[in-house]
Design a protein around this motif. Structure first.
Motif, PDB file in Angstrom:
ATOM      1  N   ILE A 169      -1.905  10.338   5.643  1.00 40.69           N
ATOM      2  CA  ILE A 169      -1.204   9.140   5.175  1.00 40.69           C
ATOM      3  C   ILE A 169      -0.667   8.349   6.361  1.00 40.69           C
ATOM      4  O   ILE A 169      -0.843   7.125   6.453  1.00 40.69           O
ATOM      5  N   ALA A 170      -0.011   9.039   7.281  1.00 39.65           N
ATOM      6  CA  ALA A 170       0.556   8.359   8.447  1.00 39.65           C
ATOM      7  C   ALA A 170      -0.528   7.743   9.317  1.00 39.65           C
ATOM      8  O   ALA A 170      -0.357   6.638   9.851  1.00 39.65           O
TER       9      ALA A 170
ATOM     10  N   VAL B  94       0.868  -1.178   0.000  1.00 39.83           N
ATOM     11  CA  VAL B  94       0.000   0.000   0.000  1.00 39.83           C
ATOM     12  C   VAL B  94       0.902   1.224   0.000  1.00 39.83           C
ATOM     13  O   VAL B  94       1.801   1.349   0.840  1.00 39.83           O
ATOM     14  N   LEU B  95       0.681   2.108  -0.961  1.00 42.53           N
ATOM     15  CA  LEU B  95       1.483   3.327  -1.007  1.00 42.53           C
ATOM     16  C   LEU B  95       0.606   4.530  -1.313  1.00 42.53           C
ATOM     17  O   LEU B  95      -0.499   4.401  -1.839  1.00 42.53           O
ATOM     18  N   ALA B  96       1.122   5.697  -0.980  1.00 41.24           N
ATOM     19  CA  ALA B  96       0.430   6.952  -1.250  1.00 41.24           C
ATOM     20  C   ALA B  96       1.193   7.719  -2.317  1.00 41.24           C
ATOM     21  O   ALA B  96       2.422   7.811  -2.273  1.00 41.24           O
TER      22      ALA B  96
ATOM     23  N   ILE C 274      -4.285   6.884  -2.966  1.00 43.11           N
ATOM     24  CA  ILE C 274      -3.781   5.663  -2.342  1.00 43.11           C
ATOM     25  C   ILE C 274      -3.779   4.542  -3.370  1.00 43.11           C
ATOM     26  O   ILE C 274      -4.744   4.369  -4.119  1.00 43.11           O
ATOM     27  N   LEU C 275      -2.702   3.777  -3.425  1.00 42.96           N
ATOM     28  CA  LEU C 275      -2.602   2.606  -4.289  1.00 42.96           C
ATOM     29  C   LEU C 275      -2.469   1.363  -3.424  1.00 42.96           C
ATOM     30  O   LEU C 275      -1.638   1.328  -2.508  1.00 42.96           O
TER      31      LEU C 275
ATOM     32  N   VAL D 276       5.590   6.012   0.254  1.00 43.61           N
ATOM     33  CA  VAL D 276       5.028   7.180  -0.415  1.00 43.61           C
ATOM     34  C   VAL D 276       5.852   7.514  -1.651  1.00 43.61           C
ATOM     35  O   VAL D 276       7.073   7.315  -1.680  1.00 43.61           O
ATOM     36  N   VAL D 277       5.167   8.009  -2.666  1.00 41.26           N
ATOM     37  CA  VAL D 277       5.811   8.487  -3.893  1.00 41.26           C
ATOM     38  C   VAL D 277       5.421   9.941  -4.074  1.00 41.26           C
ATOM     39  O   VAL D 277       4.220  10.259  -4.131  1.00 41.26           O
ATOM     40  N   PHE D 278       6.415  10.815  -4.153  1.00 35.62           N
ATOM     41  CA  PHE D 278       6.136  12.212  -4.461  1.00 35.62           C
ATOM     42  C   PHE D 278       6.285  12.410  -5.960  1.00 35.62           C
ATOM     43  O   PHE D 278       7.306  12.077  -6.549  1.00 35.62           O
ATOM     44  N   GLY D 279       5.258  13.026  -6.586  1.00 38.84           N
ATOM     45  CA  GLY D 279       5.181  13.103  -8.038  1.00 38.84           C
ATOM     46  C   GLY D 279       5.717  14.365  -8.671  1.00 38.84           C
ATOM     47  O   GLY D 279       5.497  14.586  -9.859  1.00 38.84           O
ATOM     48  N   GLY D 280       6.428  15.222  -7.911  1.00 40.30           N
ATOM     49  CA  GLY D 280       7.084  16.362  -8.524  1.00 40.30           C
ATOM     50  C   GLY D 280       6.442  17.704  -8.249  1.00 40.30           C
ATOM     51  O   GLY D 280       5.299  17.798  -7.813  1.00 40.30           O
TER      52      GLY D 280
END
Length: 262
Positions: A49-50, A5-7, A237-238, A57-61
């Motif tokens: 998220i926490a 599970v990631l955000a 959320i994925l 987590v992935v930050f998209g830029g």
């Protein structure tokens, strides 16, 4: 069964106040430097998220102003997330590398890399120059040669959106080349992006694209002029299972002081 599970959160634009707040100047997004802008949105998103127990987590830029990068990473590292970062068109590799170590890049001068758990290859691309460029596209092609399923994270959308912002020069310059590369593989691709400050899903052939809402502000998908929605922000959320990716968008409004609306 493997489950991750990631955000995915993107477009924080810290310290960048959108010009004219709700009405975008002409056909381009303009900013004025405003220290502290959007920090409360970012904290709300990270706290949520926490609170859900999500550690990846992935930050998209598009962090924001160059001066905001230090505070951005200081805040992120305080949550002890397992953090992956990609660059947007408001970011530079040098500025990000001064505060965050992403390991060896697969292409010189580009923050691109991949992870393969045997079920799903996760590929992270650098579109900070408003294009991938020939060398990064060649690397991406090699990464997809033997992959059956892939999740690609990139700042810019690859499939076109029916929205005014897509026609104002904001699109990835080599979008057509990247699109052709992706649909001519035998790989099932889920692509996660931001940049357009809105929620969208689209599919073409083997590619399903998910546009994640911005942490900073949204852009109205359909309007006569480019118009901003400064009251709404969020993330995605994925849930990645062996053979399936489920996604859920979490939205907040400024008036609700961090309470999720969906």
């Amino acid at each position: 069964m493997t489950k991750i599970v990631l955000a995915h959160f993107t477009d924080t634009h810290l310290g960048q106040r959108q010009v004219a707040r709700n009405e975008i100047n002409g056909d381009r997004m303009g900013y004025e430097e405003t220290p502290g802008e959007h920090e409360n949105h970012l904290r709300t998103v990270l706290d949520d998220i926490a609170s859900k127990g999500i550690s990846h987590v992935v930050f998209g830029g598009d962090i924001g102003t160059p001066q905001s990068a230090a505070g951005f990473f200081e805040l992120l590292h305080g949550y002890r997330f397992e953090l992956s970062v990609i660059l947007g068109n408001h970011d530079t590799l040098g500025n990000v590398a001064a505060h965050h170590s992403a390991g060896a890049a697969a292409v010189d001068g580009k923050l691109c890399f991949s992870h393969d758990d045997g079920h799903l290859k996760r590929i992270f691309l650098d579109s900070s120059a408003n294009e991938l460029g020939e060398r990064q596209r060649a690397w991406l092609g090699r990464e997809l040669e033997d992959a059956k399923r892939a999740a690609i994270f990139v700042h810019h959308p690859i499939l076109a959106l029916d929205t005014p912002v897509d026609r104002t020069g904001a699109a990835l310059r080599d979008r057509n080349e990247v699109r052709s590369l992706l649909i001519n593989t035998g790989c099932e691709i889920s692509l996660f992006c931001g940049h357009y400050h809105m929620i969208d899903e689209a599919q073409e052939a083997n590619v399903r694209q998910y546009v994640t809402p911005a942490v900073s502000y949204q852009i109205v998908k359909q309007s006569e002029r480019l118009q901003a929605d400064t009251q709404t922000f969020g993330y995605r959320i994925l849930e990645i299972h062996d053979e399936e990716i489920r996604t859920q968008v979490v939205l907040f409004t400024a008036a609700q002081a961090g309470a999720p609306v969906i």
